[in-house]
Design a protein around this motif. Structure first.
Motif, PDB file in Angstrom:
ATOM      1  N   PRO A  77      19.656 -11.987   2.902  1.00 34.20           N
ATOM      2  CA  PRO A  77      19.833 -12.150   4.352  1.00 34.20           C
ATOM      3  C   PRO A  77      18.976 -13.258   4.937  1.00 34.20           C
ATOM      4  CG  PRO A  77      18.615 -10.130   3.849  1.00 34.20           C
ATOM      5  CD  PRO A  77      19.171 -10.638   2.562  1.00 34.20           C
ATOM      6  N   GLY A  78      17.771 -13.443   4.420  1.00 36.29           N
ATOM      7  CA  GLY A  78      16.925 -14.515   4.927  1.00 36.29           C
ATOM      8  C   GLY A  78      17.560 -15.875   4.717  1.00 36.29           C
ATOM      9  N   ALA A  79      18.135 -16.077   3.543  1.00 33.37           N
ATOM     10  CA  ALA A  79      18.809 -17.336   3.259  1.00 33.37           C
ATOM     11  C   ALA A  79      20.001 -17.544   4.179  1.00 33.37           C
ATOM     12  CB  ALA A  79      19.250 -17.370   1.794  1.00 33.37           C
ATOM     13  N   VAL A  80      20.775 -16.483   4.390  1.00 38.55           N
ATOM     14  CA  VAL A  80      21.936 -16.578   5.280  1.00 38.55           C
ATOM     15  C   VAL A  80      21.504 -16.957   6.692  1.00 38.55           C
ATOM     16  CG1 VAL A  80      23.809 -15.253   6.346  1.00 38.55           C
ATOM     17  CG2 VAL A  80      23.325 -14.990   3.906  1.00 38.55           C
ATOM     18  N   HIS A  81      20.416 -16.380   7.156  1.00 39.79           N
ATOM     19  CA  HIS A  81      19.956 -16.639   8.518  1.00 39.79           C
ATOM     20  C   HIS A  81      19.564 -18.096   8.737  1.00 39.79           C
ATOM     21  CE1 HIS A  81      18.797 -12.129   9.257  1.00 39.79           C
ATOM     22  NE2 HIS A  81      20.088 -12.367   9.410  1.00 39.79           N
ATOM     23  N   LEU A  82      19.159 -18.795   7.694  1.00 44.08           N
ATOM     24  CA  LEU A  82      18.783 -20.198   7.852  1.00 44.08           C
ATOM     25  C   LEU A  82      19.965 -21.099   8.193  1.00 44.08           C
ATOM     26  CD1 LEU A  82      16.381 -20.906   4.833  1.00 44.08           C
ATOM     27  CD2 LEU A  82      15.723 -20.669   7.226  1.00 44.08           C
ATOM     28  N   LEU A  83      21.173 -20.655   7.874  1.00 44.28           N
ATOM     29  CA  LEU A  83      22.307 -21.574   7.839  1.00 44.28           C
ATOM     30  C   LEU A  83      22.559 -22.287   9.158  1.00 44.28           C
ATOM     31  CD1 LEU A  83      24.934 -19.662   5.677  1.00 44.28           C
ATOM     32  CD2 LEU A  83      23.646 -21.714   5.071  1.00 44.28           C
ATOM     33  N   ASN A  84      22.533 -21.583  10.281  1.00 46.83           N
ATOM     34  CA  ASN A  84      22.886 -22.234  11.542  1.00 46.83           C
ATOM     35  C   ASN A  84      21.932 -23.370  11.867  1.00 46.83           C
ATOM     36  OD1 ASN A  84      24.731 -22.301  13.784  1.00 46.83           O
ATOM     37  ND2 ASN A  84      23.046 -21.578  15.057  1.00 46.83           N
ATOM     38  N   GLY A  85      20.626 -23.142  11.657  1.00 45.48           N
ATOM     39  CA  GLY A  85      19.661 -24.209  11.903  1.00 45.48           C
ATOM     40  C   GLY A  85      19.842 -25.374  10.956  1.00 45.48           C
ATOM     41  N   LEU A  86      20.187 -25.068   9.693  1.00 43.02           N
ATOM     42  CA  LEU A  86      20.401 -26.147   8.732  1.00 43.02           C
ATOM     43  C   LEU A  86      21.665 -26.934   9.065  1.00 43.02           C
ATOM     44  CD1 LEU A  86      19.387 -24.447   5.363  1.00 43.02           C
ATOM     45  CD2 LEU A  86      18.022 -25.963   6.813  1.00 43.02           C
ATOM     46  N   TYR A  87      22.706 -26.254   9.544  1.00 39.97           N
ATOM     47  CA  TYR A  87      23.890 -26.992   9.986  1.00 39.97           C
ATOM     48  C   TYR A  87      23.576 -27.875  11.196  1.00 39.97           C
ATOM     49  CZ  TYR A  87      27.508 -25.303   6.853  1.00 39.97           C
ATOM     50  OH  TYR A  87      28.286 -25.088   5.740  1.00 39.97           O
ATOM     51  N   ASP A  88      22.701 -27.404  12.061  1.00 36.80           N
ATOM     52  CA  ASP A  88      22.266 -28.233  13.182  1.00 36.80           C
ATOM     53  C   ASP A  88      21.604 -29.505  12.650  1.00 36.80           C
ATOM     54  OD1 ASP A  88      21.808 -28.696  16.007  1.00 36.80           O
ATOM     55  OD2 ASP A  88      19.713 -28.183  15.651  1.00 36.80           O
ATOM     56  N   ALA A  89      20.762 -29.365  11.625  1.00 35.33           N
ATOM     57  CA  ALA A  89      20.126 -30.525  11.020  1.00 35.33           C
ATOM     58  C   ALA A  89      21.152 -31.445  10.378  1.00 35.33           C
ATOM     59  CB  ALA A  89      19.099 -30.080   9.980  1.00 35.33           C
ATOM     60  N   LYS A  90      22.121 -30.870   9.686  1.00 29.03           N
ATOM     61  CA  LYS A  90      23.128 -31.695   9.015  1.00 29.03           C
ATOM     62  C   LYS A  90      23.930 -32.512  10.021  1.00 29.03           C
ATOM     63  CE  LYS A  90      27.254 -31.567   6.109  1.00 29.03           C
ATOM     64  NZ  LYS A  90      28.209 -30.744   5.326  1.00 29.03           N
ATOM     65  N   LEU A  91      24.418 -31.875  11.068  1.00 30.74           N
ATOM     66  CA  LEU A  91      25.304 -32.562  11.992  1.00 30.74           C
ATOM     67  C   LEU A  91      24.571 -33.559  12.882  1.00 30.74           C
ATOM     68  CD1 LEU A  91      27.204 -30.385  10.892  1.00 30.74           C
ATOM     69  CD2 LEU A  91      28.156 -30.163  13.191  1.00 30.74           C
ATOM     70  N   ASP A  92      23.274 -33.339  13.129  1.00 27.19           N
ATOM     71  CA  ASP A  92      22.495 -34.286  13.922  1.00 27.19           C
ATOM     72  C   ASP A  92      21.663 -35.236  13.063  1.00 27.19           C
ATOM     73  OD1 ASP A  92      23.516 -33.399  16.269  1.00 27.19           O
ATOM     74  OD2 ASP A  92      21.678 -32.479  17.047  1.00 27.19           O
ATOM     75  N   HIS A  93      21.865 -35.204  11.742  1.00 27.33           N
ATOM     76  CA  HIS A  93      21.217 -36.144  10.814  1.00 27.33           C
ATOM     77  C   HIS A  93      19.683 -36.058  10.899  1.00 27.33           C
ATOM     78  CE1 HIS A  93      25.204 -37.872  10.268  1.00 27.33           C
ATOM     79  NE2 HIS A  93      25.307 -37.939  11.571  1.00 27.33           N
ATOM     80  N   VAL A  94      19.171 -34.872  10.570  1.00 25.11           N
ATOM     81  CA  VAL A  94      17.736 -34.595  10.658  1.00 25.11           C
ATOM     82  C   VAL A  94      17.222 -34.174   9.283  1.00 25.11           C
ATOM     83  CG1 VAL A  94      15.961 -33.198  11.797  1.00 25.11           C
ATOM     84  CG2 VAL A  94      18.025 -33.859  13.052  1.00 25.11           C
ATOM     85  N   PRO A  95      16.094 -34.743   8.813  1.00 25.63           N
ATOM     86  CA  PRO A  95      15.563 -34.369   7.501  1.00 25.63           C
ATOM     87  C   PRO A  95      14.848 -33.022   7.521  1.00 25.63           C
ATOM     88  CG  PRO A  95      14.136 -36.002   8.513  1.00 25.63           C
ATOM     89  CD  PRO A  95      15.306 -35.836   9.436  1.00 25.63           C
ATOM     90  N   VAL A  96      15.423 -32.041   6.848  1.00 25.06           N
ATOM     91  CA  VAL A  96      14.837 -30.701   6.754  1.00 25.06           C
ATOM     92  C   VAL A  96      14.959 -30.226   5.314  1.00 25.06           C
ATOM     93  CG1 VAL A  96      15.066 -28.273   7.439  1.00 25.06           C
ATOM     94  CG2 VAL A  96      15.294 -30.075   9.157  1.00 25.06           C
ATOM     95  N   VAL A  97      13.888 -29.645   4.780  1.00 20.45           N
ATOM     96  CA  VAL A  97      13.889 -29.089   3.432  1.00 20.45           C
ATOM     97  C   VAL A  97      13.744 -27.573   3.531  1.00 20.45           C
ATOM     98  CG1 VAL A  97      12.719 -29.014   1.204  1.00 20.45           C
ATOM     99  CG2 VAL A  97      12.911 -31.186   2.433  1.00 20.45           C
ATOM    100  N   ALA A  98      14.692 -26.852   2.952  1.00 23.70           N
ATOM    101  CA  ALA A  98      14.641 -25.387   2.926  1.00 23.70           C
ATOM    102  C   ALA A  98      14.199 -24.937   1.542  1.00 23.70           C
ATOM    103  CB  ALA A  98      15.999 -24.804   3.265  1.00 23.70           C
ATOM    104  N   ILE A  99      13.176 -24.105   1.490  1.00 24.02           N
ATOM    105  CA  ILE A  99      12.730 -23.496   0.237  1.00 24.02           C
ATOM    106  C   ILE A  99      13.063 -22.010   0.340  1.00 24.02           C
ATOM    107  CG2 ILE A  99      10.769 -23.037  -1.275  1.00 24.02           C
ATOM    108  CD1 ILE A  99       9.488 -25.585  -0.152  1.00 24.02           C
ATOM    109  N   VAL A 100      13.894 -21.540  -0.581  1.00 22.81           N
ATOM    110  CA  VAL A 100      14.516 -20.229  -0.432  1.00 22.81           C
ATOM    111  C   VAL A 100      14.286 -19.397  -1.690  1.00 22.81           C
ATOM    112  CG1 VAL A 100      16.659 -19.033   0.145  1.00 22.81           C
ATOM    113  CG2 VAL A 100      16.291 -21.367   0.952  1.00 22.81           C
TER     114      VAL A 100
END
Length: 595
Positions: A77-100
């Motif tokens: 569930p923790g990994a799933v919860h990250l998705l919306n913020g990571l999609y925000d980073a993807k669509l706005d071209h922002v460098p983010v590293v997720a360690i899961v």
């Protein structure tokens, strides 16, 4: 002395200069959490109230100049919860590293508790780079590649580390077959410049025009001086895509402000009447707000070749760094001595700001939401960082705030998700603890997750040398943007069961957790409330009781939108009287300015 894989991961993050990791604990990352303890909380673990907020905080941190944002979550569930913020980073071209985290390697494939196919889950959102570690020798390469690719491609990446591997003894890759080493941490973005012959072609197009429009997006942020010089030479007006709002200050007389549905009248007129269009670092998607096809010649500059030539039929496309490419272009441009186009643009800008003030002062019950933004605009500290949430707050952010000096601002531009306003501001405070941050959010977004994240602000406020984090809530008990979209796009009246929000006292909640809370329910109190908040010694919530019937009318409303809104009223919209009366009065301010 031996160290664990988790110890090594944190060590490598420190080598990369990572100072903060935004996350939430869980047993899938117990090894990593223990490593933070033995490392003296270096990098610092910032605990949000929800993993989605951790991702948003990492996005805010990266957007406002903190380097690559790093977020962390447990398996399942923790990994799933990250998705919306990571999609925000993807669509706005922002460098983010997720360690899961992931379940133990021995359990993989066994339908184990919290087992999810994480590489498949992250394949789209972190498509630039997503890998699951299976042996210690894959480090530090996995961390290094995730960081480098995130920075190189301005995209989210993900590294998945099974729980048992985190606690295993670390051993580096050997000088051996099928082992992959890594080099020293660090990333320097290459400066690419378009070929000279293509730059010459672009100059020919720009020199041939007489009415030039420039559209800038966030990709022009490092080229503000060059954009201003091109505008001065060509006599152009400059419009700004939503993510490019802070590229050029709004006190430049030829800057027409935002473009599109959230845009200004002068930006609409700039695109309608120009004969030449220069797009710099923008992927603005709404081509109906650009010149009619065939009416203007076009040049586009973008560092990403994938983003070239798909928003307008440009005839010259320059792939390269915006600043370097413009510097190559400038000597080839001829100064336009006829300034009549520029004078027309500047006159439109002056009228527009007069209109905005009059619209902000249209009487409302109790407070006109535009007044909140108008009164803030002149009070913004020159180094302020401003975030806005999706919804009606984005309208007023785009149109009513005049940026100047070193001000920065952003929102969820492409995903347009609800909820990032407050966590963006928190991320910004960790990136720049000496600068004030202001979040402008609707009450829907505040109830969705902003209230909980106030607890995060209260917890960490002592780490910020400037304690000012101000959250202004547009309190109208209505999911206002969707309500207006129902009226204008579908001809449907407001459906109260879906649109009405439960009432609450946001200021009282803030005070209950040790923050300042200020209620604003009279127009004359808006300015003094901003003064009080900007002078506070702690985070502040402004609970502003706004009128939901003030319409976010586009500068150019299509006939179908007007017809559908009228149909909604005729069908028995519960707020019909206020909508008609205040809508007409608001639009009248714009019509009056053009008479």
């Amino acid at each position: 002395m031996s160290i664990s894989v988790a110890d090594h991961i944190l060590e490598r993050l420190r080598d990369w200069g990572v100072e903060h990791v935004f996350g939430y604990p869980g047993d899938g990352i117990n090894g990593l959490i223990a490593a933070f303890g033995t490392a003296g909380d270096r990098p610092r673990f910032v605990q949000s109230r929800h993993e989605e907020m951790s991702a948003f905080e990492a996005v805010g941190y990266a957007k406002f100049g903190g380097g690559a944002g790093v977020c962390m979550a447990t398996s399942g569930p923790g990994a799933v919860h990250l998705l919306n913020g990571l999609y925000d980073a993807k669509l706005d071209h922002v460098p983010v590293v997720a360690i899961v985290g992931q379940v133990a390697r021995t359990a993989l494939g066994g339908h184990y508790q919290q087992e999810i196919d994480l590489p498949a889950l992250f394949k789209d959102v972190a498509g630039a780079y997503v890998q699951m570690a299976t042996v210690p020798e894959q480090f530090p390469n996995l961390i290094d590649r995730a960081m480098r690719i995130a920075l190189a491609e301005s995209a989210p990446t993900a590294v998945i580390v099974p729980a048992d591997l985190q606690e295993a003894e670390y051993s580096p890759p050997a000088h051996a077959f099928k082992h992959v080493p890594s080099s020293a941490p660090g990333h320097t973005r290459p400066v690419a410049r378009a070929p000279e012959d293509e730059v010459a072609r672009a100059a020919e197009v720009l020199n041939a025009g007489s009415r030039t429009a420039i559209l800038v997006g966030q990709g022009a942020r490092g080229a503000a001086a060059e954009v201003a010089e091109v505008a001065e030479i060509t006599g152009a007006g400059v419009a700004k895509a939503l993510l490019g709002k802070d590229v050029l200050p709004d006190d430049l007389p030829y800057v027409t402000g935002a473009i599109g549905l959230l845009g200004s009248r002068p930006s609409y007129e700039l695109m309608r009447d120009c004969d030449t269009l220069l797009i710099v670092g923008s992927g603005f998607p709404y081509s109906q707000f650009l010149p009619e096809y065939g009416s203007a010649r076009g040049v586009q500059i973008d560092v990403d070749a994938k983003m070239i030539g798909m928003r307008y039929p440009t005839e010259v496309n320059l792939v390269g760094d915006a600043a370097a490419t413009l510097r190559s272009l400038i000597p080839r441009l001829r100064r336009r001595e006829d300034r009549s186009w520029r004078e027309t643009v500047e006159a439109g800008v002056r009228r527009w700001w007069e209109t905005v003030e009059r619209q902000a002062r249209v009487p409302a019950d109790p407070v006109n939401p535009m007044l909140l933004f108008w009164e803030l605009s002149s009070r913004l500290p020159d180094d302020a960082i401003v975030t806005a949430d999706s919804g009606s707050a984005a309208n007023w952010y785009a149109r009513d705030l005049r940026f100047r000096g070193r001000m920065r601002g952003s929102l969820s531009g492409t995903l347009a998700t609800m909820g990032p306003g407050v966590p963006y501001a928190i991320g910004a405070k960790f990136a720049h603890p000496s600068r004030p941050a202001i979040a402008l959010v609707g009450d829907g977004a505040m109830q969705m997750n902003g209230l909980a994240e106030l607890l995060t602000a209260a917890r960490y406020r002592d780490r910020w040398s400037d304690p000012r984090l101000i959250v202004a809530v547009l309190h109208n008990n209505d999911l206002n943007q969707v309500t207006w979209e129902l009226r204008a796009m579908g001809g449907s009246p407001k459906f109260e069961e879906s649109q009405t929000l439960p009432d609450m006292d946001y200021a009282a909640f803030a005070r209950s957790i040790g923050l300042e809370g200020i209620v604003v329910d009279r127009p004359e109190d808006v300015g003094p409330a901003w003064d009080r908040a900007l002078a506070a010694d702690r985070p502040v919530v402004l609970d502003v009781h706004c009128d939901p019937d003030i319409p976010p009318i586009p500068p150019h409303a299509e006939f179908d939108q007007i017809k559908d809104a009228a149909a909604a009223i005729m069908k028995g919209d519960p707020d019909a009287g206020g909508v008609v009366r205040k809508g007409l009065r608001t639009k009248a301010q714009e019509l009056f300015s053009r008479s």
